[in-house]
Design an enzyme around this catalytic site. Structure first.
Site, mmCIF file in Angstrom:
data_model
loop_
_atom_site.group_PDB
_atom_site.id
_atom_site.type_symbol
_atom_site.label_atom_id
_atom_site.label_comp_id
_atom_site.label_asym_id
_atom_site.label_seq_id
_atom_site.Cartn_x
_atom_site.Cartn_y
_atom_site.Cartn_z
ATOM 1 C CG ASP A 28 -2.138 0.746 1.205
ATOM 2 O OD1 ASP A 28 -3.201 0.366 0.968
ATOM 3 O OD2 ASP A 28 -1.606 2.244 1.298
ATOM 4 C CG ASN A 84 -12.102 -0.792 3.512
ATOM 5 O OD1 ASN A 84 -12.699 -1.228 4.627
ATOM 6 N ND2 ASN A 84 -11.003 -0.360 3.558
ATOM 7 C CD GLN A 91 -14.593 -0.473 -2.916
ATOM 8 O OE1 GLN A 91 -15.747 -0.619 -2.394
ATOM 9 N NE2 GLN A 91 -14.081 -1.222 -3.735
ATOM 10 C CG HIS A 97 -8.575 -3.223 -2.732
ATOM 11 N ND1 HIS A 97 -9.487 -2.548 -3.471
ATOM 12 C CD2 HIS A 97 -8.241 -2.605 -1.598
ATOM 13 C CE1 HIS A 97 -9.759 -1.556 -2.885
ATOM 14 N NE2 HIS A 97 -9.112 -1.439 -1.608
ATOM 15 C CG HIS A 99 -6.749 -2.828 3.027
ATOM 16 N ND1 HIS A 99 -6.125 -1.693 2.840
ATOM 17 C CD2 HIS A 99 -7.959 -2.721 2.296
ATOM 18 C CE1 HIS A 99 -6.820 -0.891 2.088
ATOM 19 N NE2 HIS A 99 -8.017 -1.423 1.806
HETATM 20 P P1 AMP Z 1 -9.645 1.213 -0.034
HETATM 21 O O1 AMP Z 1 -10.197 2.464 0.956
HETATM 22 O O2 AMP Z 1 -10.106 -0.070 0.791
HETATM 23 O O3 AMP Z 1 -10.319 1.373 -1.253
HETATM 24 O O4 AMP Z 1 -8.159 1.020 -0.131
HETATM 25 C C1 AMP Z 1 -7.377 1.809 -1.148
HETATM 26 C C2 AMP Z 1 -6.095 1.953 -0.760
HETATM 27 O O5 AMP Z 1 -5.188 2.028 -1.836
HETATM 28 C C3 AMP Z 1 -5.549 2.847 0.167
HETATM 29 O O6 AMP Z 1 -4.994 2.071 1.576
HETATM 30 C C4 AMP Z 1 -4.456 3.510 -0.464
HETATM 31 O O7 AMP Z 1 -3.501 3.962 0.367
HETATM 32 C C5 AMP Z 1 -4.155 2.492 -1.536
HETATM 33 N N1 AMP Z 1 -3.516 3.165 -2.725
HETATM 34 C C6 AMP Z 1 -4.102 4.168 -3.460
HETATM 35 N N2 AMP Z 1 -3.229 4.394 -4.458
HETATM 36 C C7 AMP Z 1 -2.270 3.376 -4.280
HETATM 37 C C8 AMP Z 1 -1.020 3.119 -5.244
HETATM 38 N N3 AMP Z 1 -1.042 3.853 -6.313
HETATM 39 N N4 AMP Z 1 -0.224 2.158 -4.974
HETATM 40 C C9 AMP Z 1 -0.574 1.360 -3.863
HETATM 41 N N5 AMP Z 1 -1.542 1.642 -3.005
HETATM 42 C C10 AMP Z 1 -2.451 2.562 -3.334
#
Ligand code: AMP
Length: 110
Positions: A28, A84, A91, A97, A99
């Site tokens: 992440d 999420n 989300q 995805h 975590h």
């Molecule tokens: P969610 O809030 O469950 O949709 O999680 C999205 C996650 O993606 C968050 O924890 C962000 O920090 C992560 N994220 C966003 N952009 C990137 C990226 N380019 N590379 C890796 N993680 C990312």
């Protein structure tokens, strides 16, 4: 197109941990724990609300990948796996995805 689709398509870089035909796992970008990885199915499914019966076999692999990756990072006894689903559940990226977090004592989820 989501950020994760761009990562899957190699149009955006990531800190890669694991990849096969069905999944990609990377760090992440804004980790909430010492170890914070994202397990992302390559199939573009918006979130858990959009999973179909035909996805179930593929998604079962999430648990094996989580276990395998957790072992690689030495957190196989204590980690959290969560997804999420929907904006009000936190989300931000609408490509399914999971975590995988660990490496510290994790508090309650909500
Ligand atoms: P969610 O809030 O469950 O949709 O999680 C999205 C996650 O993606 C968050 O924890 C962000 O920090 C992560 N994220 C966003 N952009 C990137 C990226 N380019 N590379 C890796 N993680 C990312």
């Amino acid at each position: 197109m989501t950020v994760f689709q761009q990562i899957i398509d190699k149009k955006l870089p990531c800190k890669l941990v694991f990849e096969n035909d069905r999944f990609i796992v990377f760090h992440d970008i804004a980790p909430k724990a010492p170890i914070h990885l994202l397990i992302v199915p390559k199939k573009p499914i918006k979130n858990l609300s959009y999973v179909s019966p035909e996805d179930c076999e593929m998604l079962g692999e999430v648990f094996l990948i989580a276990k395998q990756v957790a072992e690689e990072f030495g957190i196989e006894e204590d980690f959290r796996l969560l997804s999420n689903c929907g904006e009000r559940a936190g989300q931000e990226i609408f490509h399914l995805h999971f975590h995988l977090v660990g490496g510290k004592i994790l508090g309650p989820i909500c």
